[in-house]
Design a protein around this motif. Structure first.
Motif: not given
Length: 193
Positions: A80-100
């Motif tokens: 997963v490539s996350i694009n358009g991050i406007r700054n380096s502050h904090g964290k990026i949280y990514i959640a992966l789901f297999d259930s609708a």
């Protein structure tokens, strides 16, 4: 159908669950995270999590060979490539789901994968390895101020967010639209303020 504002509010309300339970969800096998009941070894009927707690002497659950093949990790990776991050502050949280059901309701408690790398202005890439060969959908938000919440201002997001296969900031793809097989995907973050 919930509005984008309602969905974003749901994300904010469950952000704490993401942070506290997301890592745990990534340790749970996709079969256990799907919310389906297991069948006891003697095939006596469904065994819920409540039943398991009440019956500590229960025999281990056995899974048929066909079910094992469906649940077994294929060794495939979701990049997963996350694009358009406007700054380096904090964290990026990514959640992966297999259930609708879990994805469509932003039930982060049932995410099968979770990552929270430090933000990096521009873009960053994370991998979810050892996935089963089935569809997954992805939800992302940028916790810029590090308060472990998805912040809203006037009912609208004040931090960046994105979803797999979303075409714009206001696109609300359902699981069948947002899902993809293990492989590579780019997700653009949207900032409304």
């Amino acid at each position: 159908m919930p509005t984008n504002k309602q969905r974003i509010a749901a994300v904010a309300a469950t952000a704490t669950i993401v942070l506290g339970g997301g890592w745990l969800a990534s340790l749970i096998s996709p079969a256990n995270a799907s919310g389906t009941d297991a069948i006891a070894a003697e095939n006596t009927g469904p065994v819920s999590s409540q039943t398991r707690q009440q019956e500590p002497s229960e025999k281990p659950v056995q899974v048929s060979q066909q079910e094992e093949q469906l649940q077994a990790p294929s060794g495939r990776t979701m990049q997963v490539s996350i694009n358009g991050i406007r700054n380096s502050h904090g964290k990026i949280y990514i959640a992966l789901f297999d259930s609708a059901e879990a994805f469509n309701s932003y039930d982060y408690d049932r995410a099968v994968g979770f990552k929270g790398p430090p933000a990096k202005e521009g873009s960053l890439t994370v991998n979810f390895p050892d996935l089963a060969e089935k569809p997954y959908a992805i939800s992302v938000f940028h916790d810029e101020n590090g308060n472990q919440n998805f912040d809203l201002s006037g009912g609208y997001p004040s931090e960046g967010y994105g979803t797999s296969h979303a075409k714009s900031a206001y696109d609300e793809p359902k699981f069948h639209q947002a899902s993809l097989m293990p492989g590579s995907i780019g997700i653009r973050l949207h900032y409304l303020s």
